[in-house]
Design an enzyme around this catalytic site. Structure first.
Site, short mmCIF file in Angstrom:
data_model
loop_
_atom_site.label_atom_id
_atom_site.label_comp_id
_atom_site.label_asym_id
_atom_site.label_seq_id
_atom_site.Cartn_x
_atom_site.Cartn_y
_atom_site.Cartn_z
N GLU A 112 1.34 -0.40 -5.21
CA GLU A 112 0.07 0.62 -5.33
C GLU A 112 0.79 1.69 -5.95
O GLU A 112 1.83 2.84 -4.87
CB GLU A 112 -0.47 0.59 -3.84
CG GLU A 112 -1.65 1.14 -4.12
CD GLU A 112 -1.37 2.91 -3.55
OE1 GLU A 112 -1.90 3.69 -4.80
OE2 GLU A 112 -1.12 3.02 -2.15
N ASP A 172 0.87 -1.13 -0.15
CA ASP A 172 0.40 -0.23 -0.30
C ASP A 172 0.72 1.14 -0.45
O ASP A 172 1.87 0.96 0.56
CB ASP A 172 -1.34 -0.14 1.59
CG ASP A 172 -1.64 1.32 1.49
OD1 ASP A 172 -2.41 1.20 0.55
OD2 ASP A 172 -1.73 1.21 2.65
N ASP A 207 -10.99 1.81 -2.07
CA ASP A 207 -10.66 3.69 -1.60
C ASP A 207 -11.79 4.17 -2.97
O ASP A 207 -11.88 5.47 -2.17
CB ASP A 207 -9.85 4.25 -1.69
CG ASP A 207 -8.82 3.68 -0.39
OD1 ASP A 207 -8.82 3.61 0.73
OD2 ASP A 207 -7.28 3.61 -0.36
#
Length: 478
Positions: A329, A282, A379
Site C-alpha cells: 500500500e 497496510d 478508506d
C-alpha cells in the site's frame, strides 16, 4: 497473467447475527466469486477490532476476531443450544458492535466450555503458544480481572508467571475460542481455494498500545520508563486533513527489531502466510519512515519523520517468504526517496482510480503492469458517492471516459479499471452493487460510525455474477 478480484470485509457478509461471519453467507460469497470468474477475494484484517470495529487498532495482530465465528456452525456442532443460538440474532443491516460487545463474549464462552479437550485443541495451543498464551492472559486480565492496560504493562515477569497458573481456567477458555475461530477459518479457506479463488489478507503495520503485542514485546516499541508511548503513529496535515491524523498506535523501536533479525515481523508474516494466499501490507511507507507524533497530542501537527529499517526488513521478508505474494500500500505522503524505496522493493503498488483524476494524478493509461488497480479502498468513498459529489476530479474523469452524465461515471470507471494494464484489478463489492454514501466502510481520521457496511442476502444475484464475469472475459482477466 491478468486477473481480477473483489474487496469485501468478512464483517460485510449478510446474515442474522449482528455481523458477517464464517457461516453460510461466506460460503455463498465464495460461490458467487467462482460464478463471477474472479480469482481473488480481498479481505480486511481478520484480527480482533477495537470497540468501534476498527481492525487497524487491534488488541492482537495474531488473534482472530471471535465475532467472525459462525453461531450457526457452533449450534450444528452441538456447542450451543437453540435458545442460545436465537439469542444471538439481531435486526438491522449494519454491523452491530454495541450488541456484539455486550452479548457475544458470554455466548462464545459457553461454546468453549462445551468443547471437548482433545488432541486437536492441544496441538493448536502448542503450535501457537508463542502468541496465544500471552494474548489469552492479557485478555483475561483486561476483560475478566478489570486491570487497566497501564497496570498490565507494569507487571514483572515473575508476577506474570504466577498469573498463568492463577488464571488457567479462564486462559483455557480464551484459547478454545481462538481454536474455534481458526477451525472455521481454515474450513472456509479450503472451500474458497477449491473454488479456484485465492485470499488476499491485510497486514496492519501498527498495533494498538492496549494489546498483547506491546505487553509481551515492550522492548520493540518506543515506550518510556512507565511503559507509556513516547511517540504515536499518524499522518502529517494535508488537503484532506488539515490537522493530520493521530492514530494513537505506538511507534516501533526498530533498533531492537534488528537485533534478532526481525523475529516478531517474521512470525507475523509466517502467520499471515498460513491464513492467506497473498497479503497487502497496510501503510507500507511506514517501513521506510514513520510519522511520529509526541504522545498526548490531540492532533498530528507536531509530528516528525523517524527512520525505519526500509530495505533491511524488505530483504528479510523476501528471504524467508519468497513464495508469498505481497501488495504494498503505497498511498499517503510520498516523496521521491519513498518512491525509489517502493520501486526497489519490487512489490506491486496500488493505483486508486478516485485519486488518478486529481490535477496531478497518475492517469489510468500510465498504470504499470506490476500494480494493483482499485476503484477505491475501504478508506475511500464508494464510486457512486464520489461521482455524486462532483468537483474538478469528477469532471476530469467524465472527460477522460467521454461520459455526459454523472450517473454513468461509476460503471465507466469500473470498465476503465478492468481495462487498464495493471496485472490485478480489485473492485469493492459496494461499487459493483452501485452503493452510495451509507455503504462507505471507513472515513479516515474518525473513530465512530465506521466499519458497519453489510450486504443484503438477495444482492448476490446470478445476473450480477454474469455481468462481472462478462467484464472479466472482455478485458482478459479470466
Amino acid at each position: 497473467m491478468r486477473k481480477s478480484g473483489i474487496l469485501l470485509s468478512l464483517s460485510s457478509i449478510y446474515g442474522e447475527y449482528g455481523i458477517g461471519d464464517m457461516g453460510q453467507g461466506a460460503y455463498d460469497f465464495a460461490d458467487f466469486l467462482k460464478k463471477s470468474g474472479q480469482s481473488f477475494w480481498q479481505l480486511l484484517p481478520l484480527c480482533r477490532t477495537d470497540r468501534f470495529g476498527s481492525p487497524y487498532s487491534s488488541p492482537s495482530v495474531f488473534a482472530g476476531n471471535p465475532y467472525y465465528i459462525s453461531v450457526e456452525k457452533l449450534y450444528e456442532q452441538g456447542l450451543l443450544t437453540l435458545p442460545e443460538k436465537n439469542s444471538a440474532k439481531t435486526g438491522g443491516y449494519k454491523a452491530d458492535y454495541a450488541f456484539l460487545n455486550k452479548t457475544r463474549g458470554v455466548l462464545l464462552e459457553k461454546a468453549a466450555e462445551r468443547l471437548k479437550r482433545g488432541t486437536e485443541l492441544e496441538r493448536f495451543i502448542h503450535e501457537n503458544g508463542g502468541w496465544l498464551m500471552p494474548y489469552a492472559l492479557y485478555t483475561v486480565l483486561r476483560e475478566k480481572k478489570g486491570m487497566s492496560a497501564a497496570e498490565c504493562m507494569k507487571l514483572s515477569k515473575p508476577e506474570r508467571e504466577k498469573l498463568y497458573a492463577v488464571c488457567n481456567r479462564e486462559i483455557q477458555k480464551v484459547c478454545a475460542v481462538q481454536y474455534l475461530f481458526f477451525f472455521q477459518w481454515f474450513n472456509l479457506k479450503n472451500y474458497v481455494n477449491n473454488n479456484r479463488v485465492q485470499l488476499i489478507g491485510d497486514i496492519p503495520v501498527y498495533t494498538a498500545y492496549d494489546s498483547a503485542d506491546v505487553w509481551e514485546n515492550k522492548e520493540l516499541f518506543m515506550l518510556d520508563e512507565n511503559c507509556r508511548p513516547v511517540f504515536v503513529a499518524g499522518c502529517p496535515p494535508d488537503d484532506f486533513s488539515p490537522d493530520g491524523q493521530n492514530w494513537g498506535n505506538p511507534v516501533y523501536n526498530w533498533t531492537e527489531h534488528e537485533k534478532d533479525d526481525f523475529r516478531w515481523w517474521r512470525s507475523r508474516f509466517a502467520h499471515a502466510g498460513r491464513l492467506y494466499d497473498a497479503v497487502r501490507i497496510d501503510h507500507f511507507r511506514g517501513f521506510y519512515s514513520a510519522y511520529a507524533v509526541p504522545a498526548g497530542r490531540r492532533d498530528a501537527r507536531e509530528g516528525r519523520w523517524l527512520p525505519s529499517p526500509g530495505e533491511k526488513l524488505v530483504s528479510v521478508i523476501k528471504r524467508d517468504f519468497p513464495s508469498l505474494p505481497v501488495i504494498a500500500e503505497d498511498l499517503g505522503f510520498i516523496t521521491d526517496e519513498v518512491r525509489e524505496f517502493f520501486s526497489r522493493s519490487g512489490f506491486p503498488g496500488m493505483k486508486v482510480m478516485q485519486f488518478s483524476f486529481s490535477e496531478d494524478g497518475e492517469r489510468p493509461y500510465s498504470f504499470p503492469e506490476n500494480s494493483v488497480c482499485y476503484t477505491g479502498t475501504h478508506d475511500n468513498m464508494t464510486l457512486c458517492q464520489w461521482a455524486a459529489q462532483g468537483g474538478e476530479d469528477v469532471c476530469r474523469a467524465m472527460d477522460y471516459y467521454g461520459v455526459n452524465r454523472v450517473t454513468g461515471l461509476p460503471e465507466a470507471v469500473i470498465r476503465g479499471s478492468m481495462e487498464c494494464r495493471s496485472s490485478l484489478c480489485v473492485i469493492p463489492m459496494q461499487d459493483w452493487l452501485k452503493k452510495g454514501a451509507d455503504s462507505r466502510m471507513n472515513v479516515p481520521g474518525t473513530a465512530q460510525g465506521n466499519w458497519g457496511y453489510r450486504m443484503a442476502k438477495g444482492e448476490l444475484s446470478d445476473e450480477l455474477a454474469r455481468k462481472i464475469r462478462k467484464s472479466a472475459v472482455l478485458y482478459g482477466r479470466i
